[in-house]
Design an enzyme around this catalytic site. Sequence first.
Site, PDB file in Angstrom:
ATOM      1  N   HIS A 148       5.703  12.283   2.169  1.00 18.32           N
ATOM      2  CA  HIS A 148       6.997  12.442   1.512  1.00 18.32           C
ATOM      3  C   HIS A 148       7.660  13.796   1.775  1.00 18.32           C
ATOM      4  O   HIS A 148       8.881  13.897   1.706  1.00 18.32           O
ATOM      5  CB  HIS A 148       6.909  12.081   0.030  1.00 18.32           C
ATOM      6  CG  HIS A 148       6.918  10.588  -0.147  1.00 18.32           C
ATOM      7  ND1 HIS A 148       5.764   9.846  -0.204  1.00 18.32           N
ATOM      8  CD2 HIS A 148       7.934   9.696  -0.152  1.00 18.32           C
ATOM      9  CE1 HIS A 148       6.076   8.575  -0.286  1.00 18.32           C
ATOM     10  NE2 HIS A 148       7.393   8.440  -0.257  1.00 18.32           N
ATOM     11  N   GLU A 199       5.606  -4.247   0.908  1.00 16.39           N
ATOM     12  CA  GLU A 199       4.936  -3.085   1.503  1.00 16.39           C
ATOM     13  C   GLU A 199       3.422  -3.149   1.347  1.00 16.39           C
ATOM     14  O   GLU A 199       2.713  -2.246   1.744  1.00 16.39           O
ATOM     15  CB  GLU A 199       5.500  -1.779   0.926  1.00 16.39           C
ATOM     16  CG  GLU A 199       5.521  -1.691  -0.579  1.00 16.39           C
ATOM     17  CD  GLU A 199       6.120  -0.387  -1.093  1.00 16.39           C
ATOM     18  OE1 GLU A 199       6.286   0.567  -0.322  1.00 16.39           O
ATOM     19  OE2 GLU A 199       6.426  -0.322  -2.294  1.00 16.39           O
ATOM     20  N   ASP A 218       4.423   2.069   3.868  1.00 13.22           N
ATOM     21  CA  ASP A 218       3.197   1.634   3.202  1.00 13.22           C
ATOM     22  C   ASP A 218       2.604   0.398   3.862  1.00 13.22           C
ATOM     23  O   ASP A 218       1.386   0.266   3.952  1.00 13.22           O
ATOM     24  CB  ASP A 218       3.471   1.369   1.714  1.00 13.22           C
ATOM     25  CG  ASP A 218       3.484   2.674   0.929  1.00 13.22           C
ATOM     26  OD1 ASP A 218       2.634   3.531   1.219  1.00 13.22           O
ATOM     27  OD2 ASP A 218       4.342   2.841   0.064  1.00 13.22           O
ATOM     28  N   CYS A 241      13.374  -0.539   4.685  1.00  9.74           N
ATOM     29  CA  CYS A 241      13.758   0.809   4.252  1.00  9.74           C
ATOM     30  C   CYS A 241      12.698   1.836   4.616  1.00  9.74           C
ATOM     31  O   CYS A 241      12.767   2.982   4.171  1.00  9.74           O
ATOM     32  CB  CYS A 241      14.074   0.838   2.758  1.00  9.74           C
ATOM     33  SG  CYS A 241      12.703   0.301   1.740  1.00  9.74           S
TER      34      CYS A 241
HETATM   35  C1  PEP Z   1       7.863   2.522   2.317  1.00  6.42           C
HETATM   36  O1  PEP Z   1       6.726   2.471   1.845  1.00  6.42           O
HETATM   37  O2  PEP Z   1       8.153   2.146   3.471  1.00  6.42           O
HETATM   38  C2  PEP Z   1       8.981   3.045   1.519  1.00  6.42           C
HETATM   39  C3  PEP Z   1      10.210   2.966   1.951  1.00  6.42           C
HETATM   40  O3  PEP Z   1       8.713   3.669   0.336  1.00  6.42           O
HETATM   41  P1  PEP Z   1       8.042   5.118   0.203  1.00  6.42           P
HETATM   42  O4  PEP Z   1       8.150   5.809   1.529  1.00  6.42           O
HETATM   43  O5  PEP Z   1       8.780   5.831  -0.868  1.00  6.42           O
HETATM   44  O6  PEP Z   1       6.635   4.789  -0.167  1.00  6.42           O
HETATM   45 MG    MG Z   2       6.322   2.682  -0.231  1.00  8.83          MG
END
Ligand code: PEP
Ligand code: MG
Length: 580
Positions: free
Chosen positions: A191, A433, A457, A504
Amino acid sequence: MEKHYGIAVSPGIVFARALVMESKDLVVKKVPIDETDIPREIARFEDALTKTRAELLNIRKKIASEIGREHSEIFNAHLLILEDRTLIEEVISRLREEKLNVEYIFSDIIEQYSRAFSQIDDSYLKERTSDVKDIGRRIIGNLMGRKKETLAEIKDQVVVVSHDLSPSETALMNKKYVIGFATDVGGPTSHAAIMARSMEIPAVVGLETISSEVLDGDIVVIDGNNGIVIVNPDEETLSEYKTEEEKFEAFVQRLDQVKELAATTLDGHTIELSANIEFPSDIDSVLLHGAHGIGLYRTEYMYLNKTVFPTEEEQFMAYKTVAERMGNMPVVIRTLDLGGDKFTSSLDMPKEINSFMGWRAIRFCLTRTDVFKTQLRAIMRASVFGNLKVMFPMISNLSELLKAKEILAEVKQDLKNEGIEFNDTIPIGAMIEVPSAAIASDIFAKEADFFSIGSNDLIQYSLAVDRVNEKIAYLYQPTHPAIIRLIKYVIEQGHKCNIMVGMCGEMAANPSHAVLLVGMGIDELSISAAFLPKVKKVIRSIKLSDAQKLVEECLKLTTSEEVSGYLDSKLLPILESIEQ
Ligand code: PEP
Ligand code: MG
């Protein structure tokens, strides 16, 4: 001059003096002292407490005015510990008894305190362990004469070099001063990396030892395009990088020319191109780069750097701002996705050995329905101010999706009873995910209004590759045959039920992968705003029919390397023409 190679996670080239963050504990030596030294040691301790207090008050003020009062609240807990008489008296009495240097005595006591806090059977107090450690480190730093700037105190442009950066630390960075960063650990979808892309600051992670090799004040070049960090470059290298930096800036400006255009292929097929955000303030960059909506609003960032949960009102104001600023454009608000590498001191989440697979995201919300309902009320109240959709993260089981929908229905009923307006037909989405959700997507599609594939994920869980671990980053493969099959299957199952399927995760921001996804029939791609123009240009340069053929060919291949090689061979000329 030294060159270090890591993982490029956020594009761009910058150079500045380094600010090396001390994430590891300082080494405190045990030194015997004489009876006559005791008053001097007490005076040093008092001096360190005064300095620390002044520092904390300063940081709290600065954060409150520059980032927001809610982010500054974490320092109230630190100030309270600093004023704890029992702690201060214990240090002084042990000094007298043991006749050892004050930093040793103090760090020993802090160690005992944090151990005791972590063992208390009270989740709130347990959570205070990290505050005790933080403040302890700061006081020891002052005792040892170390004057360290923190991310919030920086007054001129720096490149941050650190062992690691948590999402909460990254969120505190002021983009005006922190112009790039480099870390020892981390992967492309950790992140901190995602935040760097949102903030549009170049970053390189997974450099393994950079934090112990760079000294404060060294000049550091961050080449976020190629994953290279150069320490103390010579004149020639520096001027080469200056030219590269200018070229990159010009390239970015050229790309933005497509911002008003649709992401339509040469044969007339249009893809929704949306942006991912972490904070309402990210909307400026979203609009600047021409997004068609927000495909993922990571609301958990509002919970980081807080000692108490954000209230319904605070959340409502944030969601309303985003809804209003985006007008008719769709905004997908993802409910709280804490856990994994995103932790906060405002929630009593225990440390888990396997945090990415633990009590997190929707699992947490379905137990802490008080926290969940507060967020859902805020989202629903904001739903009349724009085109909002709600989406649940980490769904692994149909019962979770059904339960989440049931709780949303209860919230709607409460609002109705209270006479509060909301959009009763707000679309409800599920993130796909977790492999179980992908494999059973035919079942889940009947209960959702849309899907958004969380590739970050989905890849980590399907391939059993920790997304934040640089040592196995080479195994984190979006083009693994298992992944492309799984994604294609999810899109097909969603379409059979006539629901929209988007992505996403970060995979969607890679232009070649985006073409593959378009060929598979994806309806929406949601990515960091800065990547939108490039992906849009690629989509506008291909035919859907060609992308479909590409998918057919890729499905015949057996390894990630073969798929990537094939995509390169077919798409490189297009990608190169975009860079011109
Ligand atoms: C993902 O897991 O692809 C996602 C978009 O959520 P995050 O990156 O916040 O886990
Ligand atoms: Mg995620």
